[in-house]
Write an enzyme that holds these catalytic residues in place. Structure first.
Site, PDB file in Angstrom:
ATOM      1  N   ASP A   1     -11.280   2.904   3.955  1.00 58.91           N
ATOM      2  CA  ASP A   1     -11.548   1.467   3.872  1.00 58.91           C
ATOM      3  C   ASP A   1     -13.054   1.185   3.816  1.00 58.91           C
ATOM      4  O   ASP A   1     -13.469   0.069   3.514  1.00 58.91           O
ATOM      5  CB  ASP A   1     -10.957   0.753   5.099  1.00 58.91           C
TER       6      ASP A   1
ATOM      7  N   GLN B   1      -4.592  -1.370   9.464  1.00 62.91           N
ATOM      8  CA  GLN B   1      -4.467  -2.717   8.886  1.00 62.91           C
ATOM      9  C   GLN B   1      -5.068  -3.752   9.838  1.00 62.91           C
ATOM     10  O   GLN B   1      -4.720  -3.792  11.019  1.00 62.91           O
ATOM     11  CB  GLN B   1      -2.980  -3.015   8.610  1.00 62.91           C
TER      12      GLN B   1
ATOM     13  N   LYS C   1       0.836  -1.204   0.000  1.00 62.81           N
ATOM     14  CA  LYS C   1       0.000   0.000   0.000  1.00 62.81           C
ATOM     15  C   LYS C   1       0.871   1.253   0.000  1.00 62.81           C
ATOM     16  O   LYS C   1       0.588   2.221  -0.710  1.00 62.81           O
ATOM     17  CB  LYS C   1      -0.950  -0.016   1.205  1.00 62.81           C
TER      18      LYS C   1
END
Ligand code: NAP
Length: 296
Positions: A120, A97, A53
């Site tokens: 997200d 994460q 990422k």
């Protein structure tokens, strides 16, 4: 023989579009979008995802702020960090994460993220907006599947789409996105899971079959109709090369199904690369939204 939907190429195309838009933004305003990436602990798979990422941000010209915290980090400390990131004007998107260590309540952490920085798309506010069809952040993997269908010329409009799997990150959100009354969606959707009786009888009705079950060979060639479009979300390690490289397979029997299908995504190189491209897209959108700029 099915057309192989090349997610890697499509994702590359999208990442280039984002890079150009970020460069144009920088020329015009002197600013670029910023993404904060938070990793707690040393889970090797999470390390790999976070590095991918960060690299993708760098290539797109997006600033990434890295926060690597020890596995012993407490919930309070993590909430304080998120609070700081929520206030920081250089940070347009926040990604924590997952999975987090067991001691930390994942739900509490995701809810602490400002919904306007929730790139997200896991905050309950954004899930609610998805449900009601309002503008908001959509989770990256299902968003990537929608793009993949459009850009490969397999619009779901008017089609019967069968989704295998009802997870909060793939199955449920993709079903909700597909069923919206809007251009590029407007599909008839069926969701299957382990409680479904006679899975094959349902999957054989699919014009488009999306499989996110997390088990290799969940779908075999006898379970699809000729001409189906298959999107395989699964990523399963089925072995290792002598050099220690992971051998991956999806959730569908690729070799058998590609003889019957109209189009199919490979694993790797199908849905996976789209997820990161959508994270960049959401971060750019977050910047534009926070700076009251129109979204293209
Ligand atoms: P998950 O949370 O494990 O959920 C799996 C779902 O599939 C569950 O709803 C389960 O039903 C259903 N299921 C499992 N076996 C089934 C069967 N034999 N018949 C019918 N339904 C079945 O999965 P997930 O998070 O959606 O992930 C699924 C896969 O996608 C994993 O391999 C994951 O690594 C991969 N993935 C890839 C990406 C990417 O970027 N490429 C992103 C996310 C996930 P129940 O609810 O009844 O248990």
């Amino acid at each position: 023989m099915a057309e192989i939907i090349n997610g890697k190429e499509i994702a590359k195309e999208i990442r280039e579009e984002i890079r150009l838009e970020v460069a144009e933004l920088k020329d015009r305003t002197g600013e670029v979008p910023g993404l904060a990436v938070v990793l707690v602990g040393e889970d090797p798979a999470s390390e790999v995802y976070v590095r991918m990422k960060e690299k993708a941000c760098q290539k797109a010209g997006i600033t990434s702020f890295q926060h690597r915290l020890s596995a012993e980090t407490g919930q309070g400390e993590l909430l304080d960090l998120i609070d700081n990131l929520n206030q920081d004007p250089r940070v347009n998107g926040i990604l924590v994460q997952l999975p987090l260590p067991d001691r930390i309540d994942e739900g509490d952490i995701l809810q602490a993220i400002d919904p306007d920085k929730d790139v997200d798309g896991f905050h309950p506010v954004n899930i609610g907006k998805l449900m009601s069809g309002e503008e908001g952040f959509r989770p990256c993997t299902p968003l990537g599947i929608m793009e993949l269908l459009q850009r490969s010329g397999n619009s779901p409009e008017g089609k019967h789409v069968v989704v295998v799997g009802r997870s909060n990150i793939v199955g449920k959100p993709i079903a909700l996105m597909l069923v919206q009354k809007k251009e590029g969606a407007n599909a008839t959707v069926t969701i299957c899971h382990t409680g479904t009786e006679d899975l094959g009888a349902i999957t054989r009705q699919a014009d488009i079959l999306i499989v996110s079950a997390g088990r290799p060979s969940t779908i075999t060639a006898d379970m699809v109709k000729p001409g189906v479009v298959v999107i395989d979300v699964g990523v399963n390690q089925i072995g290792e090369t002598p050099e220690g490289k992971r051998i991956l397979a999806g959730d569908v029997d690729f070799a058998g199904i590609k003889e019957k299908a109209r189009a199919i995504t490979p694993v790797p190189g199908g849905v996976g690369p789209m997820t990161i491209a959508m994270l960049l897209k959401n971060t750019l959108r977050a910047y534009k939204f926070q700076n009251k700029l129109p979204d293209k």
